[in-house]
Design an enzyme around this catalytic site. Structure first.
Site, PDB file in Angstrom:
ATOM      1  CB  CYS A 150      74.113  43.512  -9.257  1.00  0.00           C
ATOM      2  SG  CYS A 150      73.772  44.045 -10.954  1.00  0.00           S
TER       3      CYS A 150
ATOM      4  CG  ASP B 228      68.818  40.435  -6.967  1.00  0.00           C
ATOM      5  OD1 ASP B 228      69.725  40.414  -7.816  1.00  0.00           O
ATOM      6  OD2 ASP B 228      68.678  41.349  -6.146  1.00  0.00           O
TER       7      ASP B 228
END
Length: 315
Positions: A254, A30
């Site tokens: 993100c 991530d």
């Protein structure tokens, strides 16, 4: 002398908190997936090896998503074998049946699927509705469980959505329940754009418990967009949660939610937990050194306040 050498932070336990917290380290996946420049595979592998050397027992390695969608993780087939010998859990993301096939072929024993609590983010991230995504994941989860593979279910936008605004708690509970019912072993509740506050966290966890979701199956994943990540984590711990996602050095965001800033920094989390007398098994000094090393490869200083304080990096 630095703070740890002086016995800081002083451990002052608070009642009603877990004795140990499992940190689910997401920096290598991530954290790096949102970088503008692609990080070389060898650097990623060394990053994971250094993270494993800090005592972290769960390190999310990569994602078997199509390279067109997340080009920074296009090297999954090369990266995973380079670190699979490590004595730690190395979960990987699998967006669909093809992704699961690729992961299983390399011997992965822990995988994760990623769903959305909102229709807008499901469309942006998965190009389908919430229910269509759940239908797509069901055979993926079923096959993984048939292979005795541990499955984590990520749920994004649990506390707010940049297109839809506030997300009703029952809406989140419904999708959580569906993921568990299809066979997910654990869930990660994502505050994708960092808008959660402690009362909201408490309300969602209470509702999930009332819906029959065991707190032992829940983890939390907070972004620090509004500086609330540690406060939200403490609220979750007070509700019995003992799995917390964090990213070394505060890396990450993100690619499908532009307002999402960095993840909760693992170092900041470990500092707080150490002060609460909660065991993590993590060597904070080694972790800080690892994040400083990675920041140098990325050409910038770490946003983690603990990293900056303990490494004396310039603000």
């Amino acid at each position: 002398m630095n703070a740890p050498e002086l016995g800081l932070p002083m451990a002052v336990p608070a009642g009603g908190l877990p004795a140990r917290v499992r940190i689910h380290e997401v920096g290598a996946r991530d954290g790096l997936q949102n970088e503008k420049a692609t990080v070389p595979t060898a650097v990623k592998a060394e990053f994971i090896r250094r993270l494993a050397g800090t005592g972290l027992g769960t390190i999310e390695a990569t994602s078997f998503v199509h390279p067109r969608w997340v080009p920074q993780l296009a090297d999954a087939e090369e990266l995973y074998p380079a670190v699979s010998d490590l004595p730690v859990s190395l979960p990987v993301l699998v967006p669909n049946a093809r992704g699961l096939d690729r992961a299983l072929a390399l011997g992965a024993r822990r995988v994760a699927v990623f769903a959305s609590a909102t229709e807008s983010f499901a469309k942006a991230n998965l190009n389908c509705t919430v229910d269509e995504a759940l239908a797509m994941f069901e055979p993926v989860v079923g096959r993984a469980k048939a292979e005795d593979v541990h499955v984590r279910g990520y749920l994004s936008m649990c506390f707010g959505d940049p297109w839809e605004g506030a997300v009703p708690v029952p809406q989140v509970v419904r999708v959580c329940r569906a993921l568990l019912d299809m066979g997910c072993d654990e869930l990660s509740l994502g505050d994708t754009v960092g808008v959660a506050t402690p009362g909201h966290v408490t309300a969602l966890l209470t509702a999930l418990t009332e819906a029959g979701v065991p707190v032992s199956a829940l983890g939390v994943h907070f972004h620090d967009t509004y500086g609330q990540a540690l406060a939200n984590t403490l609220a979750a711990l007070q509700q019995g949660v003992s799995t917390v996602d964090a990213s070394a050095g505060g890396l990450g965001g993100c690619p499908y939610a532009k307002s999402a800033t960095g993840n909760l920094a693992t170092e900041d989390l470990v500092w707080m937990l150490r002060g609460l007398g909660i065991d993590t098994g993590v060597d904070l000094g080694r972790l800080v050194a690892t994040s400083v090393w990675m920041a140098a490869h990325l050409g910038r200083t770490s946003p983690s306040r603990t990293v900056r304080a303990l490494s004396h990096q310039e603000q």
